[in-house]
Scaffold this motif. Structure first.
Motif, PDB file in Angstrom:
ATOM      1  N   UNK A 100       0.832  -1.200   0.000  1.00 50.98           N
ATOM      2  CA  UNK A 100       0.000   0.000   0.000  1.00 50.98           C
ATOM      3  C   UNK A 100       0.866   1.248   0.000  1.00 50.98           C
ATOM      4  N   UNK A 101       0.686   2.093  -1.004  1.00 48.72           N
ATOM      5  CA  UNK A 101       1.433   3.349  -1.080  1.00 48.72           C
ATOM      6  C   UNK A 101       0.778   4.354  -0.134  1.00 48.72           C
ATOM      7  N   UNK A 102       1.565   4.889   0.786  1.00 51.11           N
ATOM      8  CA  UNK A 102       1.043   5.835   1.769  1.00 51.11           C
ATOM      9  C   UNK A 102       1.533   7.256   1.530  1.00 51.11           C
ATOM     10  N   UNK A 103       2.499   7.430   0.637  1.00 58.57           N
ATOM     11  CA  UNK A 103       2.983   8.765   0.346  1.00 58.57           C
ATOM     12  C   UNK A 103       3.971   8.760  -0.799  1.00 58.57           C
ATOM     13  N   UNK A 104       3.999   9.865  -1.550  1.00 64.59           N
ATOM     14  CA  UNK A 104       4.961  10.048  -2.642  1.00 64.59           C
ATOM     15  C   UNK A 104       5.505  11.471  -2.554  1.00 64.59           C
ATOM     16  N   UNK A 105       6.819  11.611  -2.659  1.00 67.18           N
ATOM     17  CA  UNK A 105       7.423  12.929  -2.625  1.00 67.18           C
ATOM     18  C   UNK A 105       8.719  12.891  -3.420  1.00 67.18           C
ATOM     19  N   UNK A 106       9.384  14.046  -3.520  1.00 66.37           N
ATOM     20  CA  UNK A 106      10.741  14.093  -4.051  1.00 66.37           C
ATOM     21  C   UNK A 106      11.708  13.804  -2.901  1.00 66.37           C
ATOM     22  N   UNK A 107      12.746  13.072  -3.168  1.00 69.01           N
ATOM     23  CA  UNK A 107      13.704  12.728  -2.135  1.00 69.01           C
ATOM     24  C   UNK A 107      14.292  14.001  -1.520  1.00 69.01           C
ATOM     25  N   UNK A 149     -12.018   2.879  -4.230  1.00 68.87           N
ATOM     26  CA  UNK A 149     -12.018   2.858  -2.771  1.00 68.87           C
ATOM     27  C   UNK A 149     -12.683   4.074  -2.147  1.00 68.87           C
ATOM     28  N   UNK A 150     -13.069   5.051  -2.959  1.00 65.63           N
ATOM     29  CA  UNK A 150     -13.627   6.293  -2.403  1.00 65.63           C
ATOM     30  C   UNK A 150     -14.951   6.654  -3.075  1.00 65.63           C
ATOM     31  N   UNK A 151     -16.013   5.942  -2.750  1.00 59.81           N
ATOM     32  CA  UNK A 151     -17.323   6.292  -3.328  1.00 59.81           C
ATOM     33  C   UNK A 151     -17.814   7.632  -2.805  1.00 59.81           C
ATOM     34  N   UNK A 302     -11.346  10.602  -6.575  1.00 63.90           N
ATOM     35  CA  UNK A 302      -9.968  10.149  -6.378  1.00 63.90           C
ATOM     36  C   UNK A 302      -9.471  10.371  -4.953  1.00 63.90           C
ATOM     37  N   UNK A 303      -8.645   9.456  -4.480  1.00 63.15           N
ATOM     38  CA  UNK A 303      -7.943   9.627  -3.213  1.00 63.15           C
ATOM     39  C   UNK A 303      -6.596  10.275  -3.524  1.00 63.15           C
ATOM     40  N   UNK A 304      -6.461  11.527  -3.168  1.00 56.34           N
ATOM     41  CA  UNK A 304      -5.237  12.289  -3.443  1.00 56.34           C
ATOM     42  C   UNK A 304      -4.375  12.458  -2.199  1.00 56.34           C
ATOM     43  N   UNK A 305      -4.759  11.851  -1.096  1.00 58.56           N
ATOM     44  CA  UNK A 305      -4.091  12.098   0.181  1.00 58.56           C
ATOM     45  C   UNK A 305      -2.621  11.707   0.161  1.00 58.56           C
ATOM     46  N   UNK A 306      -2.268  10.616  -0.518  1.00 55.02           N
ATOM     47  CA  UNK A 306      -0.871  10.183  -0.497  1.00 55.02           C
ATOM     48  C   UNK A 306      -0.010  10.918  -1.531  1.00 55.02           C
ATOM     49  N   UNK A 307      -0.622  11.842  -2.255  1.00 49.31           N
ATOM     50  CA  UNK A 307       0.112  12.638  -3.250  1.00 49.31           C
ATOM     51  C   UNK A 307       0.259  14.092  -2.820  1.00 49.31           C
ATOM     52  N   UNK A 308      -0.039  14.403  -1.575  1.00 49.78           N
ATOM     53  CA  UNK A 308      -0.123  15.795  -1.164  1.00 49.78           C
ATOM     54  C   UNK A 308       1.222  16.517  -1.158  1.00 49.78           C
ATOM     55  N   UNK A 309       2.359  15.802  -1.184  1.00 48.98           N
ATOM     56  CA  UNK A 309       3.660  16.467  -1.245  1.00 48.98           C
ATOM     57  C   UNK A 309       4.152  16.674  -2.681  1.00 48.98           C
TER      58      UNK A 309
END
Length: 444
Positions: A100-107, A149-151, A302-309
């Motif tokens: 499960x991906x919980x976050x994505x950012x630049x290093x 996953x987000x109706x 869409x669930x955008x929470x893990x893309x917030x960074x």
């Protein structure tokens, strides 16, 4: 990095492999097409020929895989078992399940920092099925995690209706599988409100009508935010996806039959308990007669929470890429034709990150699997440095003939919105409709 091992995510991996780029696909579920498997009982509008990606088929061919009958329409279960899982098996270790991906950012860079931003790889934060966490670096991120996953909630303002959470045990946000004895017992002989104006709602109504053959007391109340007109039921015979058009025609015939109630111009603001039943209350105070169950099919988001960074360029209304949004905006477009598009319409201020598949449409309807396959073909070409191929259109989409914002789809993880494009501020009214039973094939 590809997020999601559904139809479009696995197609992205196939195109990357064809371009000599090694992908890693992270899938939260434990099998390919885990979301698709949740609607295994529903049949697609598209045929097999339209839901098998060309690059994926080339990858499968050496294994002895045989494509199903191209003219037949698969169920979700067929799609997952006969195509998606074999494709994931061929990709092998390139696909990781239970991740499960919980976050994505630049290093080393949050979304505020500019310095050397594009020179840093992405860091993808992952929680594995055993609870362990890890960080994976990637040169590009393709998010094909979908919207399943987000109706969307029942409330007419986009937020949960008062009492919606408290009544959660009586509300389903999916088309019920009435072949399952436990699910069948839940709705048999009951009065059920079906909320929504798209193909999922049509399907649920048809399934309930079929159930009424064995349990005559089964009754449906179709709740729509807009009124009913000729455009409510889609393109009919003008639809180049015949199964999709046929579903609209069955629904139209059902409306003329006189066997169930439909309430139009109704926006739900509250759900109240009345003994063992539920009462839907409109924004104007209008109260519907009590029901035993509610099936809410008002779309997905869409669930955008893990893309917030990440620095995403999203339309403020649809939550779709800003360049794509005008092509799919149901506030503007009354018909479902969307031009094929690729990397140029899907790019963001954050270089080399892409939302694809249904997630790229944000809250907009009318998504086709073929559209997603063209998206990832273009993106893979761009990542390989082949800009000419990336900008070339290699797809001709069928004309939907769908007007009035009905929101007809070829796959339920693209669900159906009950949006505002058709005009829906009329006084609530009740009419009699007839609900036709689903075809034995489920609509193909």
């Amino acid at each position: 990095m590809v997020i999601g091992a559904g139809p479009v995510g696995l197609a992205a991996a196939a195109h990357l492999v064809a371009r000599g780029i090694e992908p890693l696909v992270l899938e939260a579920g434990h099998s390919a097409g885990s979301a698709v498997r949740e609607w295994n009982h529903v049949r697609l509008f598209s045929t097999w020929a339209e839901v098998v990606d060309p690059a994926a088929e080339k990858l499968l061919a050496p294994t002895g895989w045989t494509a199903p009958d191209g003219a037949a329409c698969p169920t979700g279960g067929d799609w997952a078992e006969k195509y998606l899982q074999p494709l994931a098996d061929v990709l092998g270790d390139r696909v990781r399940f239970g991740a499960t991906v919980t976050g994505v950012s630049r290093l080393g860079r949050d979304r505020v920092v500019d310095a050397d931003r594009e020179q840093q790889p992405f860091t993808v934060h992952v929680t594995n099925a055993d609870g362990t966490e890890e960080r994976i670096t990637a040169l590009a991120v393709i998010d094909a995690s979908g919207t399943w996953s987000t109706p969307s909630p029942i409330g007419g303002n986009g937020l949960p209706a008062l009492g919606e959470r408290a009544a959660a045990d009586r509300i389903s946000y999916r088309v019920p599988d009435l072949k399952d004895p436990a699910v069948r017992a839940r709705y048999a002989g009951k009065r059920t409100a079906v909320i929504g104006s798209g193909a999922s709602a049509f399907t649920a109504l048809a399934f309930l009508a079929d159930l009424a053959k064995d349990a005559p007391a089964t009754h449906a109340v179709w709740v729509l935010r807009r009124g009913i007109s000729g455009s409510t039921f889609g393109g009919g015979e003008a639809d180049q996806l015949p199964a999709r058009g046929a579903l609209g025609l069955r629904a139209k015939a059902a409306v003329e039959g006189g066997h169930a109630d439909a309430v139009t111009g109704f926006r739900t603001s509250a759900i109240e308990k009345s003994g063992d039943q539920l009462v839907l209350v409109g924004e104007d105070g209008h109260r519907l007669d009590p029901v035993d169950e509610v099936i809410a099919l008002t779309g997905l988001r869409p669930d955008l929470s893990f893309l917030e960074e990440l620095r995403l360029g999203l339309d403020e209304r649809l939550q779709a890429p800003v360049e794509l949004a005008p092509l799919i905006d149901p506030n503007v477009h009354s018909c479902g034709t969307v031009h094929p598009h690729g990397v140029n319409k899907l790019s963001h201020p954050e270089k080399d990150v892409y939302l694809v598949g249904m997630k790229s449409y944000g809250r907009a309807p009318t998504f086709l699997a073929m559209t997603g396959y063209e998206q990832v073909r273009s993106i893979a070409a761009a990542l390989a440095g082949d800009q000419e191929a990336a900008e070339r259109v290699e797809l001709t989409l069928p004309e939907t003939g769908v007007c009035g914002g009905a929101g007809l789809f070829d796959e339920p993880d693209a669900a159906n919105t009950d949006g505002d494009s058709g005009g829906c501020c009329a006084t609530p009214s009740t009419i009699q409709i007839g609900i036709g039973a689903p075809a034995a094939s489920g609509g193909c």
